[in-house]
Design a protein around this motif. Structure first.
Motif, PDB file in Angstrom:
ATOM      1  N   ARG A 102       0.810  -1.222   0.000  1.00  0.00           N
ATOM      2  CA  ARG A 102       0.000   0.000   0.000  1.00  0.00           C
ATOM      3  C   ARG A 102       0.847   1.277   0.000  1.00  0.00           C
ATOM      4  O   ARG A 102       0.458   2.260  -0.654  1.00  0.00           O
ATOM      5  CB  ARG A 102      -0.993  -0.015   1.156  1.00  0.00           C
ATOM      6  N   PRO A 103       1.996   1.327   0.673  1.00  0.00           N
ATOM      7  CA  PRO A 103       2.832   2.527   0.532  1.00  0.00           C
ATOM      8  C   PRO A 103       3.336   2.743  -0.899  1.00  0.00           C
ATOM      9  O   PRO A 103       3.513   3.878  -1.322  1.00  0.00           O
ATOM     10  CB  PRO A 103       3.995   2.250   1.489  1.00  0.00           C
ATOM     11  N   GLN A 104       3.566   1.658  -1.639  1.00  0.00           N
ATOM     12  CA  GLN A 104       4.128   1.774  -2.990  1.00  0.00           C
ATOM     13  C   GLN A 104       3.091   2.027  -4.069  1.00  0.00           C
ATOM     14  O   GLN A 104       3.415   2.587  -5.120  1.00  0.00           O
ATOM     15  CB  GLN A 104       4.883   0.490  -3.347  1.00  0.00           C
ATOM     16  N   PHE A 105       1.858   1.581  -3.874  1.00  0.00           N
ATOM     17  CA  PHE A 105       0.824   1.685  -4.896  1.00  0.00           C
ATOM     18  C   PHE A 105      -0.403   2.394  -4.320  1.00  0.00           C
ATOM     19  O   PHE A 105      -0.745   2.210  -3.155  1.00  0.00           O
ATOM     20  CB  PHE A 105       0.407   0.295  -5.390  1.00  0.00           C
ATOM     21  N   THR A 106      -1.068   3.171  -5.149  1.00  0.00           N
ATOM     22  CA  THR A 106      -2.345   3.764  -4.769  1.00  0.00           C
ATOM     23  C   THR A 106      -3.390   3.262  -5.753  1.00  0.00           C
ATOM     24  O   THR A 106      -3.438   3.686  -6.906  1.00  0.00           O
ATOM     25  CB  THR A 106      -2.290   5.302  -4.782  1.00  0.00           C
ATOM     26  N   LEU A 107      -4.214   2.329  -5.290  1.00  0.00           N
ATOM     27  CA  LEU A 107      -5.214   1.669  -6.110  1.00  0.00           C
ATOM     28  C   LEU A 107      -6.593   1.916  -5.515  1.00  0.00           C
ATOM     29  O   LEU A 107      -6.707   2.387  -4.381  1.00  0.00           O
ATOM     30  CB  LEU A 107      -4.903   0.165  -6.177  1.00  0.00           C
ATOM     31  N   PRO A 108      -7.654   1.642  -6.249  1.00  0.00           N
ATOM     32  CA  PRO A 108      -9.000   1.894  -5.709  1.00  0.00           C
ATOM     33  C   PRO A 108      -9.239   1.189  -4.380  1.00  0.00           C
ATOM     34  O   PRO A 108      -8.743   0.088  -4.137  1.00  0.00           O
ATOM     35  CB  PRO A 108      -9.920   1.352  -6.806  1.00  0.00           C
ATOM     36  N   GLU A 109     -10.023   1.816  -3.521  1.00  0.00           N
ATOM     37  CA  GLU A 109     -10.302   1.299  -2.187  1.00  0.00           C
ATOM     38  C   GLU A 109     -11.769   0.903  -2.048  1.00  0.00           C
ATOM     39  O   GLU A 109     -12.348   1.014  -0.960  1.00  0.00           O
ATOM     40  CB  GLU A 109      -9.930   2.348  -1.131  1.00  0.00           C
ATOM     41  N   ASN A 110     -12.378   0.429  -3.144  1.00  0.00           N
ATOM     42  CA  ASN A 110     -13.821   0.147  -3.120  1.00  0.00           C
ATOM     43  C   ASN A 110     -14.144  -1.330  -2.939  1.00  0.00           C
ATOM     44  O   ASN A 110     -15.218  -1.794  -3.312  1.00  0.00           O
ATOM     45  CB  ASN A 110     -14.486   0.678  -4.400  1.00  0.00           C
ATOM     46  N   GLY A 111     -13.204  -2.095  -2.366  1.00  0.00           N
ATOM     47  CA  GLY A 111     -13.446  -3.507  -2.090  1.00  0.00           C
ATOM     48  C   GLY A 111     -14.371  -3.708  -0.903  1.00  0.00           C
ATOM     49  O   GLY A 111     -14.763  -2.753  -0.228  1.00  0.00           O
ATOM     50  N   PRO A 112     -14.709  -4.964  -0.594  1.00  0.00           N
ATOM     51  CA  PRO A 112     -15.736  -5.239   0.415  1.00  0.00           C
ATOM     52  C   PRO A 112     -15.279  -5.187   1.865  1.00  0.00           C
ATOM     53  O   PRO A 112     -16.102  -5.087   2.766  1.00  0.00           O
ATOM     54  CB  PRO A 112     -16.183  -6.657   0.060  1.00  0.00           C
ATOM     55  N   LEU A 113     -13.964  -5.276   2.129  1.00  0.00           N
ATOM     56  CA  LEU A 113     -13.459  -5.284   3.498  1.00  0.00           C
ATOM     57  C   LEU A 113     -12.304  -4.306   3.633  1.00  0.00           C
ATOM     58  O   LEU A 113     -11.601  -4.021   2.649  1.00  0.00           O
ATOM     59  CB  LEU A 113     -12.965  -6.695   3.890  1.00  0.00           C
ATOM     60  N   GLU A 114     -12.085  -3.826   4.844  1.00  0.00           N
ATOM     61  CA  GLU A 114     -10.995  -2.885   5.085  1.00  0.00           C
ATOM     62  C   GLU A 114      -9.659  -3.484   4.652  1.00  0.00           C
ATOM     63  O   GLU A 114      -8.839  -2.798   4.020  1.00  0.00           O
ATOM     64  CB  GLU A 114     -10.954  -2.528   6.576  1.00  0.00           C
ATOM     65  N   GLU A 115      -9.432  -4.748   4.982  1.00  0.00           N
ATOM     66  CA  GLU A 115      -8.146  -5.359   4.637  1.00  0.00           C
ATOM     67  C   GLU A 115      -7.997  -5.659   3.152  1.00  0.00           C
ATOM     68  O   GLU A 115      -6.924  -6.061   2.697  1.00  0.00           O
ATOM     69  CB  GLU A 115      -7.933  -6.648   5.447  1.00  0.00           C
ATOM     70  N   LEU A 116      -9.068  -5.483   2.379  1.00  0.00           N
ATOM     71  CA  LEU A 116      -9.018  -5.725   0.938  1.00  0.00           C
ATOM     72  C   LEU A 116      -8.900  -4.434   0.125  1.00  0.00           C
ATOM     73  O   LEU A 116      -8.937  -4.479  -1.110  1.00  0.00           O
ATOM     74  CB  LEU A 116     -10.263  -6.497   0.486  1.00  0.00           C
ATOM     75  N   LYS A 117      -8.737  -3.305   0.807  1.00  0.00           N
ATOM     76  CA  LYS A 117      -8.524  -2.062   0.083  1.00  0.00           C
ATOM     77  C   LYS A 117      -7.238  -2.148  -0.724  1.00  0.00           C
ATOM     78  O   LYS A 117      -6.208  -2.562  -0.214  1.00  0.00           O
ATOM     79  CB  LYS A 117      -8.454  -0.876   1.055  1.00  0.00           C
ATOM     80  N   GLU A 118      -7.315  -1.786  -1.984  1.00  0.00           N
ATOM     81  CA  GLU A 118      -6.180  -1.757  -2.906  1.00  0.00           C
ATOM     82  C   GLU A 118      -5.695  -3.149  -3.321  1.00  0.00           C
ATOM     83  O   GLU A 118      -4.638  -3.286  -3.941  1.00  0.00           O
ATOM     84  CB  GLU A 118      -5.021  -0.919  -2.344  1.00  0.00           C
ATOM     85  N   THR A 119      -6.464  -4.189  -2.983  1.00  0.00           N
ATOM     86  CA  THR A 119      -6.155  -5.524  -3.512  1.00  0.00           C
ATOM     87  C   THR A 119      -7.361  -6.123  -4.226  1.00  0.00           C
ATOM     88  O   THR A 119      -7.215  -6.796  -5.239  1.00  0.00           O
ATOM     89  CB  THR A 119      -5.699  -6.488  -2.392  1.00  0.00           C
ATOM     90  N   CYS A 120      -8.548  -5.887  -3.693  1.00  0.00           N
ATOM     91  CA  CYS A 120      -9.803  -6.285  -4.341  1.00  0.00           C
ATOM     92  C   CYS A 120     -10.547  -4.989  -4.663  1.00  0.00           C
ATOM     93  O   CYS A 120     -10.896  -4.232  -3.753  1.00  0.00           O
ATOM     94  CB  CYS A 120     -10.624  -7.172  -3.410  1.00  0.00           C
ATOM     95  N   TYR A 121     -10.757  -4.722  -5.945  1.00  0.00           N
ATOM     96  CA  TYR A 121     -11.337  -3.431  -6.340  1.00  0.00           C
ATOM     97  C   TYR A 121     -11.890  -3.514  -7.755  1.00  0.00           C
ATOM     98  O   TYR A 121     -11.652  -4.490  -8.483  1.00  0.00           O
ATOM     99  CB  TYR A 121     -10.280  -2.318  -6.253  1.00  0.00           C
ATOM    100  N   ALA A 122     -12.624  -2.471  -8.132  1.00  0.00           N
ATOM    101  CA  ALA A 122     -13.192  -2.395  -9.479  1.00  0.00           C
ATOM    102  C   ALA A 122     -13.047  -0.975 -10.003  1.00  0.00           C
ATOM    103  O   ALA A 122     -13.061  -0.009  -9.232  1.00  0.00           O
ATOM    104  CB  ALA A 122     -14.664  -2.804  -9.459  1.00  0.00           C
ATOM    105  N   LEU A 123     -12.907  -0.859 -11.315  1.00  0.00           N
ATOM    106  CA  LEU A 123     -12.871   0.451 -11.960  1.00  0.00           C
ATOM    107  C   LEU A 123     -13.375   0.324 -13.388  1.00  0.00           C
ATOM    108  O   LEU A 123     -13.452  -0.779 -13.946  1.00  0.00           O
ATOM    109  CB  LEU A 123     -11.459   1.052 -11.920  1.00  0.00           C
ATOM    110  N   ASP A 124     -13.711   1.450 -13.979  1.00  0.00           N
ATOM    111  CA  ASP A 124     -14.154   1.493 -15.371  1.00  0.00           C
ATOM    112  C   ASP A 124     -13.078   2.150 -16.217  1.00  0.00           C
ATOM    113  O   ASP A 124     -12.511   3.182 -15.828  1.00  0.00           O
ATOM    114  CB  ASP A 124     -15.454   2.300 -15.505  1.00  0.00           C
ATOM    115  N   TYR A 125     -12.801   1.543 -17.375  1.00  0.00           N
ATOM    116  CA  TYR A 125     -11.880   2.143 -18.336  1.00  0.00           C
ATOM    117  C   TYR A 125     -12.552   2.085 -19.698  1.00  0.00           C
ATOM    118  O   TYR A 125     -12.737   0.987 -20.251  1.00  0.00           O
ATOM    119  CB  TYR A 125     -10.536   1.415 -18.363  1.00  0.00           C
ATOM    120  N   GLN A 126     -12.897   3.256 -20.232  1.00  0.00           N
ATOM    121  CA  GLN A 126     -13.655   3.326 -21.485  1.00  0.00           C
ATOM    122  C   GLN A 126     -14.891   2.426 -21.376  1.00  0.00           C
ATOM    123  O   GLN A 126     -15.676   2.586 -20.457  1.00  0.00           O
ATOM    124  CB  GLN A 126     -12.759   2.951 -22.660  1.00  0.00           C
TER     125      GLN A 126
END
Length: 473
Positions: free
Chosen positions: A261-285
């Protein structure tokens, strides 16, 4: 807002951030103000391991709104406890420096101490900085740099270019998919990422399907990964899903790397606190991109249920034409002894229900691509093939596989990267060797009603098997 008020606000923000940092982190005063690495110059990999005042390990990542934002992370020594991003629209020359719209944004800073005793690596104190740059124009090229806010260019990075995607949902885009880099990253994976970039310099983003390195807490290995991608990491946004090797083996793979998490900033919209930036979803085009944390999924029933329920919810609300899932452990493995039954039984019903298009995976250190309905038929044109499953490897660590019905193409002892281009009605998938030759290729065509036709294209390289190259003793 006039300059005086703006300056005062900036100073208040800096003071607040510095106070927060001091409240959150404790460290030796000498560690903070003085470099303690001069005595470490005899360590062969010291340039990979130790930070300085100059930014390193710079990487940009996709956000939930790639059209109007991106995230950037970097590292310095702890002497830099307040850091900034400067950004402006690209110009034909240096005149962007004169632009009144040149912005300076304060970063969030975290002071980290890592000592990888497993590999007998030295103690490393570093400051990790991150920022999400928002309110950008879609389809626009920007220049940015990161640094300490001072006038000395030595403590700033160079200026990088990055382009936001268009708001036209049907405009084609391309991304590169990498399986496990993991081992000998500096010496052997570097040529893979660099070859992929040379073949597709206008690529829109990169997707890493886990096991970026081998030992989760190894600062040297993380240094190799950033070294291998160098400026590419800073100009082409990434998304990554963690593999089992991003989880600490010393605690039975139950703890995510302290540097993830210090090295990467990824979406934090996963289902659990511990899954922030590992389980996530986003839209691209016109594509929905989803990361499943496969290691966490296998670790606990709680995570398994949460991710399955969350995925169902995300897919049920999807409005994008294409759906791509990435996870480290394969739904269909390339060797029977590596089967991930619980993962398949939980997620495949949702993959089928919501007509997922691509499932991009790693872990098995071989290559395979196919679909559940293949049943060994080997057709060139396949109607209603369902989801296409791919397992790939980009690093040099190689295993053997077993021919299975779901496979259309498989391979061993070959380092690969995949360039995937998404158009309005077609996905073009090409898997390349390090020589830039096509190992596997297909086109997936979807009509307005969601019906899909898959066309298997010809390859330039015949099937490779490890036994043909490595003879048993």
């Amino acid at each position: 807002m006039n300059k005086t008020i703006s300056t005062l606000l900036g100073l208040l923000i800096c003071v607040a951030c510095t106070q927060k940092s001091e409240e959150t982190h404790t460290h030796n005063e000498d560690d903070h103000h003085h470099s303690h690495y001069s005595s470490m110059a005899n360590i062969p990999a010291h340039k990979l391991i130790f930070p300085s005042k100059a930014p390193d390990r710079i990487i940009v990542s996709l956000t939930e709104d790639p059209n109007h934002s991106f995230s950037v992370n970097w590292r310095t020594s702890q002497e830099i406890d307040t850091a900034y991003v400067q950004i402006a629209e690209e110009t034909h020359g240096p005149d962007f420096l004169l632009d009144k719209d040149l912005q300076q944004i304060i970063a969030a800073t975290e002071l980290i101490q890592v000592e990888n005793t497993r590999d007998e690596e030295p103690l490393v104190n570093a400051a990790y900085h991150s920022a999400i740059i928002k309110q950008l124009k879609a389809g626009t090229t920007y220049v940015y740099r990161v640094g300490d806010g001072g006038k000395n260019d030595d403590t700033w990075s160079e200026w990088f270019q990055i382009k936001t995607p268009s708001t036209n949902q049907n405009e084609p885009f391309s991304f590169i998919y990498f399986g496990d880099a993991q081992n000998d990253v500096k010496s052997m994976w570097s040529r893979v990422i660099r070859k992929s970039y040379k073949m597709m310099p206008e690529v829109d983003f990169m997707l890493h399907a886990g096991d970026l390195i081998n030992h989760s807490e190894s600062d040297r290995e993380w240094g190799e990964w950033f070294y291998a991608g160098s400026f590419i990491h800073a100009t082409v946004p990434s998304i990554m899903t963690p593999g089992n090797h991003e989880y600490d083996k010393s605690v039975d793979r139950k703890k995510l790397s302290s540097l993830w998490r210090p090295q990467f900033t990824l979406p934090e919209n996963g289902p659990l606190e511990e899954l922030k930036e590992t389980c996530y979803a986003l839209d691209y085009q016109n594509m929905k991109l989803i990361s499943i944390d496969a290691q966490s999924f296998s670790n606990s029933e709680r995570s398994r249920q949460a991710q399955t329920k969350w995925l169902d919810s995300v897919l049920s609300k999807n409005t994008k034409k294409w759906i791509t899932l990435t996870m480290h452990f394969p739904i269909f493995s390339t060797a029977k002894g590596r089967d991930n039954k619980e993962l398949r039984e939980s997620l495949k019903p949702l993959i089928d229900k919501y007509n997922v298009d691509l499932v991009l995976q790693g872990h098995d250190h071989t290559y395979a691509r196919g679909y559940a309905s293949n049943e060994g038929l080997g057709k060139t044109i396949v109607q209603d093939a369902g989801a296409v499953y791919a397992v790939s490897v980009s690093g040099p660590k190689m295993y053997e596989s077993q021919k299975q019905d779901w496979m259309v193409k498989r391979g061993e002892y070959v380092q690969l990267f995949q360039i995937i281009t998404v158009e309005n009605s077609t996905i073009h998938y090409n898997s390349y060797t390090t020589k830039g030759e096509v190992y596997d290729s297909f086109s997936l065509i979807k009509d307005e009603n969601g019906n899909k036709k898959l066309i298997n294209n010809k390859s330039e390289v015949t099937m490779r098997l490890k036994k043909d190259y490595v003879k048993e003793k």
